[in-house]
Motif scaffolding. Structure first.
Motif, PDB file in Angstrom:
ATOM      1  N   ILE A  75       0.836  -1.211   0.000  1.00 30.92           N
ATOM      2  CA  ILE A  75       0.000   0.000   0.000  1.00 30.92           C
ATOM      3  C   ILE A  75       0.865   1.254   0.000  1.00 30.92           C
ATOM      4  CG2 ILE A  75      -1.605   1.352   1.413  1.00 30.92           C
ATOM      5  CD1 ILE A  75      -2.949  -1.304   2.165  1.00 30.92           C
ATOM      6  N   LEU A  76       1.884   1.281   0.839  1.00 30.44           N
ATOM      7  CA  LEU A  76       2.769   2.457   0.862  1.00 30.44           C
ATOM      8  C   LEU A  76       3.492   2.638  -0.471  1.00 30.44           C
ATOM      9  CD1 LEU A  76       4.237   2.165   4.458  1.00 30.44           C
ATOM     10  CD2 LEU A  76       2.630   3.868   3.613  1.00 30.44           C
ATOM     11  N   GLY A  77       3.919   1.529  -1.072  1.00 30.57           N
ATOM     12  CA  GLY A  77       4.572   1.608  -2.376  1.00 30.57           C
ATOM     13  C   GLY A  77       3.622   2.073  -3.466  1.00 30.57           C
ATOM     14  N   ALA A  78       2.386   1.585  -3.420  1.00 31.63           N
ATOM     15  CA  ALA A  78       1.396   1.992  -4.432  1.00 31.63           C
ATOM     16  C   ALA A  78       1.040   3.467  -4.293  1.00 31.63           C
ATOM     17  CB  ALA A  78       0.144   1.136  -4.314  1.00 31.63           C
ATOM     18  N   ILE A  79       0.881   3.932  -3.070  1.00 35.41           N
ATOM     19  CA  ILE A  79       0.563   5.354  -2.862  1.00 35.41           C
ATOM     20  C   ILE A  79       1.698   6.228  -3.360  1.00 35.41           C
ATOM     21  CG2 ILE A  79       0.256   7.126  -1.083  1.00 35.41           C
ATOM     22  CD1 ILE A  79      -1.321   4.997   0.528  1.00 35.41           C
ATOM     23  N   ARG A  80       2.931   5.880  -2.995  1.00 29.79           N
ATOM     24  CA  ARG A  80       4.090   6.674  -3.417  1.00 29.79           C
ATOM     25  C   ARG A  80       4.247   6.607  -4.934  1.00 29.79           C
ATOM     26  NH1 ARG A  80       6.687  10.773  -1.282  1.00 29.79           N
ATOM     27  NH2 ARG A  80       6.376   9.757   0.696  1.00 29.79           N
ATOM     28  N   GLY A  81       4.108   5.422  -5.511  1.00 33.66           N
ATOM     29  CA  GLY A  81       4.234   5.285  -6.956  1.00 33.66           C
ATOM     30  C   GLY A  81       3.174   6.070  -7.702  1.00 33.66           C
ATOM     31  N   PHE A  82       1.914   5.994  -7.223  1.00 31.76           N
ATOM     32  CA  PHE A  82       0.834   6.743  -7.870  1.00 31.76           C
ATOM     33  C   PHE A  82       1.083   8.247  -7.782  1.00 31.76           C
ATOM     34  CE2 PHE A  82      -3.445   8.637  -7.968  1.00 31.76           C
ATOM     35  CZ  PHE A  82      -3.853   8.160  -9.199  1.00 31.76           C
TER      36      PHE A  82
END
Length: 129
Positions: free
Chosen positions: A11-18
């Motif tokens: 989730i943290l990676g997806a938020i940062r990537g988005f």
């Protein structure tokens, strides 16, 4: 327990990537000089896509089992961990808070731990055969 860690990192990676994908490069540079340092090495949107794809691979390990799960843990954990550590290292000079550096390096280490757990699980399944 590991599924919870996988979910958190994903989730943290997806938020940062988005965030890196949707924001304009100039907007990010104005927000923090960290992105200026990163953009000298790799395009921020490209890094965002890599992070989003890696987070998706990592999240997929929750729903699959067997060797494919462990291979996905190795690939996703290594990729997410490397990107988080890269961001943490880039933030050492320009971060407004020291916690930025420590947070992202710690997240990167968690990604490497998940990668290591995947390697150990692959080794155990291979050893049983």
């Amino acid at each position: 327990m590991s599924n919870l860690l996988i979910l958190l990192i994903s989730i943290l990676g997806a938020i940062r990537g988005f965030e890196w994908i949707t924001r304009d490069g100039e907007t990010l540079v104005k927000a923090s000089k960290i992105y200026l340092t990163i953009s000298q090495v790799i395009d921020v949107q490209t890094l965002g896509w890599l992070m989003l794809i890696s987070a998706a691979v990592m999240a997929s390990t929750i729903f699959i089992s067997g060797r494919v799960r462990y291979v996905s843990m190795v690939i996703g954990g290594f990729a997410v961990g490397s990107i988080f550590i890269f961001y943490g290292m880039a933030s050492t000079e320009f971060a407004n808070l020291v916690a930025t550096y420590y947070t992202f390096v710690t997240l990167g280490l968690y990604g490497y731990i998940l990668c290591g757990l995947g390697v150990i699980a692959l080794w155990r399944t291979r050893k049983k055969k």
